[in-house]
Design an enzyme around this catalytic site. Structure first.
Site, PDB file in Angstrom:
ATOM      1  N   HIS A  20       0.839  -1.209   0.000  1.00 24.91           N
ATOM      2  CA  HIS A  20       0.000   0.000   0.000  1.00 24.91           C
ATOM      3  C   HIS A  20       0.868   1.251   0.000  1.00 24.91           C
ATOM      4  O   HIS A  20       0.622   2.203  -0.742  1.00 24.91           O
ATOM      5  CB  HIS A  20      -0.883   0.063   1.261  1.00 24.91           C
ATOM      6  CG  HIS A  20      -1.892  -1.029   1.404  1.00 24.91           C
ATOM      7  ND1 HIS A  20      -2.077  -1.730   2.577  1.00 24.91           N
ATOM      8  CD2 HIS A  20      -2.797  -1.546   0.532  1.00 24.91           C
ATOM      9  CE1 HIS A  20      -3.044  -2.607   2.427  1.00 24.91           C
ATOM     10  NE2 HIS A  20      -3.504  -2.532   1.197  1.00 24.91           N
ATOM     11  N   LYS A  44     -18.123  -7.053   6.191  1.00 27.49           N
ATOM     12  CA  LYS A  44     -16.813  -7.687   6.415  1.00 27.49           C
ATOM     13  C   LYS A  44     -16.440  -7.659   7.886  1.00 27.49           C
ATOM     14  O   LYS A  44     -16.827  -6.743   8.615  1.00 27.49           O
ATOM     15  CB  LYS A  44     -15.725  -6.904   5.658  1.00 27.49           C
ATOM     16  CG  LYS A  44     -15.493  -7.333   4.232  1.00 27.49           C
ATOM     17  CD  LYS A  44     -14.131  -6.795   3.806  1.00 27.49           C
ATOM     18  CE  LYS A  44     -13.847  -6.833   2.342  1.00 27.49           C
ATOM     19  NZ  LYS A  44     -12.628  -6.078   2.021  1.00 27.49           N
ATOM     20  N   ARG A  94      -2.046  -5.951  -8.667  1.00 26.28           N
ATOM     21  CA  ARG A  94      -1.058  -7.021  -8.497  1.00 26.28           C
ATOM     22  C   ARG A  94      -1.149  -8.056  -9.608  1.00 26.28           C
ATOM     23  O   ARG A  94      -0.151  -8.505 -10.137  1.00 26.28           O
ATOM     24  CB  ARG A  94      -1.262  -7.713  -7.135  1.00 26.28           C
ATOM     25  CG  ARG A  94      -0.857  -6.874  -5.961  1.00 26.28           C
ATOM     26  CD  ARG A  94      -1.463  -7.369  -4.682  1.00 26.28           C
ATOM     27  NE  ARG A  94      -2.905  -7.126  -4.672  1.00 26.28           N
ATOM     28  CZ  ARG A  94      -3.675  -7.239  -3.617  1.00 26.28           C
ATOM     29  NH1 ARG A  94      -3.170  -7.635  -2.474  1.00 26.28           N
ATOM     30  NH2 ARG A  94      -4.962  -6.967  -3.687  1.00 26.28           N
ATOM     31  N   SER A 131      -3.137  -7.890   2.807  1.00 28.03           N
ATOM     32  CA  SER A 131      -3.390  -7.809   4.248  1.00 28.03           C
ATOM     33  C   SER A 131      -3.786  -9.180   4.783  1.00 28.03           C
ATOM     34  O   SER A 131      -3.366  -9.579   5.870  1.00 28.03           O
ATOM     35  CB  SER A 131      -4.500  -6.795   4.526  1.00 28.03           C
ATOM     36  OG  SER A 131      -4.112  -5.513   4.088  1.00 28.03           O
TER      37      SER A 131
HETATM   38  P1  ADP Z   1      -9.671  -3.666  -0.035  1.00 28.96           P
HETATM   39  O1  ADP Z   1     -10.217  -2.405  -0.612  1.00 28.96           O
HETATM   40  O2  ADP Z   1      -9.939  -4.881  -0.867  1.00 28.96           O
HETATM   41  O3  ADP Z   1      -9.922  -3.864   1.410  1.00 28.96           O
HETATM   42  P2  ADP Z   1      -6.889  -3.243   0.622  1.00 28.96           P
HETATM   43  O4  ADP Z   1      -7.110  -2.338   1.758  1.00 28.96           O
HETATM   44  O5  ADP Z   1      -6.234  -4.545   0.919  1.00 28.96           O
HETATM   45  O6  ADP Z   1      -8.134  -3.469  -0.264  1.00 28.96           O
HETATM   46  O7  ADP Z   1      -5.988  -2.485  -0.449  1.00 28.96           O
HETATM   47  C1  ADP Z   1      -6.353  -1.235  -0.948  1.00 28.96           C
HETATM   48  C2  ADP Z   1      -5.813  -1.079  -2.312  1.00 28.96           C
HETATM   49  O8  ADP Z   1      -4.384  -1.174  -2.267  1.00 28.96           O
HETATM   50  C3  ADP Z   1      -6.231  -2.180  -3.270  1.00 28.96           C
HETATM   51  O9  ADP Z   1      -7.403  -1.851  -3.907  1.00 28.96           O
HETATM   52  C4  ADP Z   1      -5.090  -2.207  -4.239  1.00 28.96           C
HETATM   53  O10 ADP Z   1      -5.303  -1.170  -5.168  1.00 28.96           O
HETATM   54  C5  ADP Z   1      -3.897  -1.810  -3.437  1.00 28.96           C
HETATM   55  N1  ADP Z   1      -3.022  -2.895  -3.029  1.00 28.96           N
HETATM   56  C6  ADP Z   1      -3.218  -3.856  -2.113  1.00 28.96           C
HETATM   57  N2  ADP Z   1      -2.149  -4.651  -1.982  1.00 28.96           N
HETATM   58  C7  ADP Z   1      -1.223  -4.184  -2.866  1.00 28.96           C
HETATM   59  C8  ADP Z   1       0.123  -4.580  -3.227  1.00 28.96           C
HETATM   60  N3  ADP Z   1       0.730  -5.624  -2.659  1.00 28.96           N
HETATM   61  N4  ADP Z   1       0.753  -3.853  -4.165  1.00 28.96           N
HETATM   62  C9  ADP Z   1       0.135  -2.804  -4.751  1.00 28.96           C
HETATM   63  N5  ADP Z   1      -1.116  -2.387  -4.461  1.00 28.96           N
HETATM   64  C10 ADP Z   1      -1.785  -3.063  -3.525  1.00 28.96           C
END
Ligand code: ADP
Length: 164
Positions: A20, A44, A94, A131
């Site tokens: 992130h 969730k 990713r 995560s």
């Molecule tokens: P969600 O909205 O599914 O809960 P997350 O909080 O895990 O998503 O992640 C927020 C955003 O960060 C994702 O939509 C994605 O764009 C980006 N993201 C997550 N993991 C990675 C990573 N390893 N590398 C690059 N971008 C990532």
């Protein structure tokens, strides 16, 4: 004179990890202002409360110029962007599975308010991070210290009673 360009980096950040952070850093090179929008989906279950997720993001990011952290609140991301005068949403990608999921949302968000989504390819160093995986590995005693910021690592390794 060019006007200020503002983008939103949305996510649940449960917890924030280095993948992130890398996307947020690259987004801040492209835009004048970045709003990190911490979302909560009532359907969730989260490991960390909204307050904890906001705190971890603030502890890690708020010293950086041009980055603010906000709770997204209930409602549509497209409406959040309109309320905050954001020109774009920035998302890290990713895998092709990420794109399959993200492209319809991007199209819908553009339809709703005209906000564009900018996709940044995940850096190969972080492409394996999610995560969910970090929570799983951390809970089984694996060393995740190289993948999360310090304030996140502290909370992930604190005994449950130590967590506010
Ligand atoms: P969600 O909205 O599914 O809960 P997350 O909080 O895990 O998503 O992640 C927020 C955003 O960060 C994702 O939509 C994605 O764009 C980006 N993201 C997550 N993991 C990675 C990573 N390893 N590398 C690059 N971008 C990532």
């Amino acid at each position: 004179m060019r006007s200020m360009r503002r983008a939103v980096c949305p996510g649940s950040f449960d917890p924030l990890h280095n993948g992130h952070l890398e996307i947020i850093a690259r987004a801040s090179n492209l835009f004048d202002e970045i709003i990190v929008a911490v979302s909560t989906n009532p359907a969730k279950r989260y490991r960390f409360s909204l307050d904890e997720r906001l705190q971890m993001a603030r502890e890690t990011l708020s010293a950086l110029r041009g980055i603010t952290i906000e709770a997204m609140g209930e409602g549509l991301l497209a409406d959040f962007c309109r309320r905050h005068g954001a020109d774009a949403i920035v998302k890290g990608v990713r895998t092709s599975a990420d794109l399959t999921f993200e492209v319809p949302m991007a199209t819908m968000n553009r339809h709703l308010t005209g906000v564009e989504t900018v996709f940044l390819a995940a850096d190969p160093a972080y492409v394996h991070l999610s995560s969910t995986l970090l929570k799983e590995v951390g809970s089984l005693g694996g060393d995740i210290s190289g993948f999360v910021p310090r304030s996140v690592y502290r909370r992930m390794t604190a005994p449950p009673a130590g967590r506010a």
